[in-house]
Design a protein around this motif. Sequence first.
Motif, PDB file in Angstrom:
ATOM      1  N   VAL B 205     -37.010  49.666  27.376  1.00 56.89           N
ATOM      2  CA  VAL B 205     -38.060  50.004  28.337  1.00 56.89           C
ATOM      3  C   VAL B 205     -37.502  50.995  29.356  1.00 56.89           C
ATOM      4  CG1 VAL B 205     -39.568  49.088  30.153  1.00 56.89           C
ATOM      5  CG2 VAL B 205     -39.227  47.786  28.036  1.00 56.89           C
ATOM      6  N   VAL B 206     -36.309  50.716  29.868  1.00 55.73           N
ATOM      7  CA  VAL B 206     -35.703  51.574  30.892  1.00 55.73           C
ATOM      8  C   VAL B 206     -35.411  52.961  30.313  1.00 55.73           C
ATOM      9  CG1 VAL B 206     -33.699  51.881  32.382  1.00 55.73           C
ATOM     10  CG2 VAL B 206     -34.762  49.635  32.181  1.00 55.73           C
ATOM     11  N   ASP B 207     -34.880  53.009  29.076  1.00 53.95           N
ATOM     12  CA  ASP B 207     -34.593  54.305  28.439  1.00 53.95           C
ATOM     13  C   ASP B 207     -35.865  55.138  28.313  1.00 53.95           C
ATOM     14  OD1 ASP B 207     -31.966  53.698  28.274  1.00 53.95           O
ATOM     15  OD2 ASP B 207     -31.968  53.190  26.117  1.00 53.95           O
ATOM     16  N   ALA B 208     -36.933  54.477  27.883  1.00 52.57           N
ATOM     17  CA  ALA B 208     -38.198  55.197  27.703  1.00 52.57           C
ATOM     18  C   ALA B 208     -38.720  55.685  29.053  1.00 52.57           C
ATOM     19  CB  ALA B 208     -39.225  54.285  27.033  1.00 52.57           C
ATOM     20  N   VAL B 209     -38.630  54.831  30.058  1.00 54.93           N
ATOM     21  CA  VAL B 209     -39.125  55.218  31.385  1.00 54.93           C
ATOM     22  C   VAL B 209     -38.332  56.419  31.912  1.00 54.93           C
ATOM     23  CG1 VAL B 209     -39.325  54.450  33.794  1.00 54.93           C
ATOM     24  CG2 VAL B 209     -40.061  52.948  31.940  1.00 54.93           C
ATOM     25  N   ARG B 210     -37.019  56.426  31.659  1.00 55.23           N
ATOM     26  CA  ARG B 210     -36.198  57.565  32.119  1.00 55.23           C
ATOM     27  C   ARG B 210     -36.636  58.848  31.434  1.00 55.23           C
ATOM     28  NH1 ARG B 210     -31.099  54.247  32.645  1.00 55.23           N
ATOM     29  NH2 ARG B 210     -31.218  53.780  34.869  1.00 55.23           N
ATOM     30  N   ALA B 211     -36.840  58.752  30.109  1.00 59.63           N
ATOM     31  CA  ALA B 211     -37.255  59.953  29.372  1.00 59.63           C
ATOM     32  C   ALA B 211     -38.598  60.457  29.889  1.00 59.63           C
ATOM     33  CB  ALA B 211     -37.342  59.626  27.877  1.00 59.63           C
ATOM     34  N   LEU B 212     -39.519  59.519  30.083  1.00 61.75           N
ATOM     35  CA  LEU B 212     -40.866  59.898  30.506  1.00 61.75           C
ATOM     36  C   LEU B 212     -40.873  60.472  31.922  1.00 61.75           C
ATOM     37  CD1 LEU B 212     -42.798  56.850  29.003  1.00 61.75           C
ATOM     38  CD2 LEU B 212     -43.015  59.234  28.280  1.00 61.75           C
ATOM     39  N   PHE B 213     -40.086  59.867  32.812  1.00 58.11           N
ATOM     40  CA  PHE B 213     -39.998  60.391  34.180  1.00 58.11           C
ATOM     41  C   PHE B 213     -39.435  61.817  34.187  1.00 58.11           C
ATOM     42  CE2 PHE B 213     -40.612  57.493  37.949  1.00 58.11           C
ATOM     43  CZ  PHE B 213     -41.399  56.568  37.278  1.00 58.11           C
ATOM     44  N   ALA B 214     -38.584  62.108  33.193  1.00 54.55           N
ATOM     45  CA  ALA B 214     -38.008  63.451  33.109  1.00 54.55           C
ATOM     46  C   ALA B 214     -38.968  64.436  32.455  1.00 54.55           C
ATOM     47  CB  ALA B 214     -36.698  63.395  32.335  1.00 54.55           C
ATOM     48  N   GLY B 215     -40.141  63.940  32.052  1.00 51.18           N
ATOM     49  CA  GLY B 215     -41.124  64.816  31.443  1.00 51.18           C
ATOM     50  C   GLY B 215     -40.819  65.121  29.994  1.00 51.18           C
ATOM     51  N   THR B 216     -39.940  64.320  29.368  1.00 49.88           N
ATOM     52  CA  THR B 216     -39.671  64.519  27.943  1.00 49.88           C
ATOM     53  C   THR B 216     -40.321  63.386  27.162  1.00 49.88           C
ATOM     54  OG1 THR B 216     -37.632  63.233  28.057  1.00 49.88           O
ATOM     55  CG2 THR B 216     -37.455  65.616  28.419  1.00 49.88           C
ATOM     56  N   TYR B 217     -40.667  63.673  25.919  1.00 52.43           N
ATOM     57  CA  TYR B 217     -41.346  62.665  25.112  1.00 52.43           C
ATOM     58  C   TYR B 217     -40.665  62.476  23.755  1.00 52.43           C
ATOM     59  CZ  TYR B 217     -44.903  63.579  28.657  1.00 52.43           C
ATOM     60  OH  TYR B 217     -45.558  63.730  29.856  1.00 52.43           O
ATOM     61  N   VAL B 222     -39.437  56.750  23.155  1.00 49.42           N
ATOM     62  CA  VAL B 222     -40.696  56.255  23.732  1.00 49.42           C
ATOM     63  C   VAL B 222     -41.227  55.081  22.917  1.00 49.42           C
ATOM     64  CG1 VAL B 222     -43.095  56.833  24.255  1.00 49.42           C
ATOM     65  CG2 VAL B 222     -41.271  58.469  24.789  1.00 49.42           C
ATOM     66  N   LEU B 223     -41.198  55.221  21.588  1.00 54.09           N
ATOM     67  CA  LEU B 223     -41.716  54.141  20.743  1.00 54.09           C
ATOM     68  C   LEU B 223     -40.887  52.876  20.896  1.00 54.09           C
ATOM     69  CD1 LEU B 223     -42.895  55.870  17.442  1.00 54.09           C
ATOM     70  CD2 LEU B 223     -44.253  54.754  19.229  1.00 54.09           C
ATOM     71  N   GLN B 224     -39.574  53.050  20.990  1.00 50.21           N
ATOM     72  CA  GLN B 224     -38.718  51.869  21.190  1.00 50.21           C
ATOM     73  C   GLN B 224     -39.047  51.190  22.513  1.00 50.21           C
ATOM     74  OE1 GLN B 224     -34.647  53.099  20.785  1.00 50.21           O
ATOM     75  NE2 GLN B 224     -34.810  53.354  18.557  1.00 50.21           N
ATOM     76  N   GLY B 225     -39.305  52.022  23.528  1.00 49.92           N
ATOM     77  CA  GLY B 225     -39.665  51.463  24.827  1.00 49.92           C
ATOM     78  C   GLY B 225     -40.967  50.685  24.764  1.00 49.92           C
ATOM     79  N   VAL B 226     -41.958  51.286  24.088  1.00 46.67           N
ATOM     80  CA  VAL B 226     -43.245  50.608  23.928  1.00 46.67           C
ATOM     81  C   VAL B 226     -43.033  49.305  23.158  1.00 46.67           C
ATOM     82  CG1 VAL B 226     -45.506  50.749  22.812  1.00 46.67           C
ATOM     83  CG2 VAL B 226     -44.611  52.720  24.073  1.00 46.67           C
ATOM     84  N   ALA B 227     -42.209  49.390  22.099  1.00 47.42           N
ATOM     85  CA  ALA B 227     -41.955  48.189  21.293  1.00 47.42           C
ATOM     86  C   ALA B 227     -41.259  47.125  22.133  1.00 47.42           C
ATOM     87  CB  ALA B 227     -41.107  48.546  20.074  1.00 47.42           C
ATOM     88  N   GLY B 228     -40.270  47.531  22.941  1.00 49.97           N
ATOM     89  CA  GLY B 228     -39.561  46.573  23.798  1.00 49.97           C
ATOM     90  C   GLY B 228     -40.526  45.864  24.735  1.00 49.97           C
ATOM     91  N   ALA B 229     -41.397  46.650  25.363  1.00 54.37           N
ATOM     92  CA  ALA B 229     -42.380  46.068  26.287  1.00 54.37           C
ATOM     93  C   ALA B 229     -43.322  45.139  25.535  1.00 54.37           C
ATOM     94  CB  ALA B 229     -43.162  47.172  26.984  1.00 54.37           C
ATOM     95  N   ALA B 230     -43.759  45.571  24.347  1.00 58.83           N
ATOM     96  CA  ALA B 230     -44.701  44.768  23.573  1.00 58.83           C
ATOM     97  C   ALA B 230     -44.063  43.455  23.133  1.00 58.83           C
ATOM     98  CB  ALA B 230     -45.188  45.558  22.357  1.00 58.83           C
ATOM     99  N   VAL B 231     -42.773  43.523  22.762  1.00 59.45           N
ATOM    100  CA  VAL B 231     -42.079  42.299  22.348  1.00 59.45           C
ATOM    101  C   VAL B 231     -42.038  41.309  23.510  1.00 59.45           C
ATOM    102  CG1 VAL B 231     -39.795  41.366  21.814  1.00 59.45           C
ATOM    103  CG2 VAL B 231     -40.711  43.273  20.479  1.00 59.45           C
ATOM    104  N   VAL B 232     -41.682  41.807  24.698  1.00 62.13           N
ATOM    105  CA  VAL B 232     -41.621  40.922  25.866  1.00 62.13           C
ATOM    106  C   VAL B 232     -43.001  40.342  26.171  1.00 62.13           C
ATOM    107  CG1 VAL B 232     -41.153  40.828  28.344  1.00 62.13           C
ATOM    108  CG2 VAL B 232     -39.636  42.105  26.840  1.00 62.13           C
TER     109      VAL B 232
END
Lengths: 344, 248
Positions: B205-217, B222-232
């Motif tokens: 989740v944190v990795d994805a948030v960092r990438a997204l905050f930097a404006g990169t996709y 991003v998918l791993q981050g979404v998956a991490g959040a969804a798992v939790v």
Amino acid sequence: MTHSHHTDHSSSPAIVTRGLTRHFTSRKQTVEAVQGLDLEIGQGELVAFLGPNGAGKSTTLRMLTTLIPPTSGTAQVAGHDVVTGQREVRRAIGFVGQGNGAGHRQLGRDELVSQGRAHGLSRADAHRRADELIEDLDLTAVADRKVSSLSGGQRRRLDIAMGLVHLPRVLFLDEPSTGLDPQNRANLQGLIQRLHAESGSTVVLTTHYLEEADALAGRVIVVDHGTVIADDTAARLKSGLGDLVRLGFGSASASARAASRLARVADARVDVADGTVDLRVKDGSAMVGELLADLAADGVPPTRVEVARPTLDDVFLDLTGRSLRETQQSTEPSTPETESEVAA
Amino acid sequence: MSTFVMDTVNVMNRELRPVWREPMSVVFAMIQPLVFLGLFAPLLPQMADGSALQWFVPGIVAMTALMGASFTGSNLMEEMQSGSHERQLVSPLGRPALLVGRALKEVVPMLMQVAIIVAVVTPFSFDLHLGGVLLAALVLSVFSIGVGALSFALALASRGEDWMFWTVQQTLLFPALLTAGVLLPMEGAPRWLEVVSMLNPMTYVVDAVRALFAGTYPADVVLQGVAGAAVVAALGLWVGVRAMRRSS
Ligand SMILES: Nc1ncnc2c1ncn2[C@@H]1O[C@H](COP(=O)(O)OP(=O)(O)OP(=O)(O)O)[C@@H](O)[C@H]1O
Ligand SMILES: [Mg+2]
């Protein structure tokens, strides 16, 4: 069972239990809170569970309201099983538990509205209902205050209002009158009877007070140690007991003389203690005038008179041959204690 | 489905009402992460690839989300003792709605906190990428609902024992934060720590948030981050609903 149920072909009973049992295990000790309850409560009945502390009243209500599953046995409320049909049961019932239903940080009115919304009322209906109940339960002055700032009785009235928001088909009230002053107690009785008369709801409440069960309920179920020990009308439960007429005299000799006169009263039990005569007799309250006149004519006028209606304790003693385990619960709210009877 | 939404909104609104009535509590909650940021940011080393703030702010945002959500159960403890939780259990409100509604009570202030943090740091060496921030906030919301539900389950399991709730909450909170690489990067961590970090869903989740905050996709991150959040979230709801059914 001596009670006749209001069941007919078109309406199934509001509550049916078969062998309903609940055990609790804590620290390797098993408490059999409710043991094999077989009950049938018809639609539109107004029933009181009467019993001492720890009798299993709340546990029974908690099973019937889906809060805890039975250890064994079954129960249907409003036609649905309390385990497999929880959702349907919850839609049909209202519950006022022994605790406070309103969140302490909330405002009373908000809690009423959100309870109404939880039961599917529209926003407008929920507000209208909240207004009505605030009026009915005399909460106008406090409904817009934080719940934590309300007095115990005000909070209790708010709890009751929340249980009534959706005009439930079956209403459960666990010691609704706890903490209410006499006026609000009477008020509550009126409210419950009105709800019952207007909406035909089935009402099940618990109480420690025979007087209250008598005033409210057509049917009284006396429970102890998780089992039903009597199931009848309050009038019939009391009929065998009679009232207690306690007469005080200036001296022991006067009381002894009075006792010998009173022994002539038909179907009465007379106990004499130092300067006091206890007369247990049916319709004693109606007889007092005559008794006093007789005693005065005989030259032993009492100096003090008390008349007490039978209490839960008396019923209990009569049914089980023993007194309540926790005697402080036997004090009726408005009648004097009858310690000598307990000790008798 | 619409009952679920209605029930959830009902529960959430009820939970939020006392919060709005005490605006000072909201203000303090908003300021807290800023204080933390103000004290910590000057200590950050200059990084090779861009400003330290760019790396650190998403971590603070994720931390704020985790902390807030982990408090969800504390309100419940109080309501379990008074009896209002019991009243809600007897009402026809859906069990998942009870969980999600309570968890959202922490998500709403969290989103406000994110907005304030971003607003405050943007004038400094922080590049605002609005689309990425919004997407990150969405991922964090899903994550928060899961954590909130777990906190709810913890409160039920503690059965009104305050100390138990707080001990477990505190014991889990900091390892979760540290191994997710919120405060310090995980690069160069010993193997065992790396494994723990890989097992912590918050890491993704944190990795994805960092990438997204930097404006990169980057799709995988991003998918791993979404998956991490969804798992939790899924775990939280499952545990929470189970806990509610067994809380008797
Ligand atoms: N969660 C529980 N764990 C262990 N024992 C319990 C639990 N709930 C109730 N009991 C026990 O079950 C018995 C019945 O309790 P219950 O609350 O049903 O009594 P009650 O008739 O409602 O009494 P009161 O008039 O005091 O409210 C008691 O001995 C009580 O200690
Ligand atoms: Mg009880």
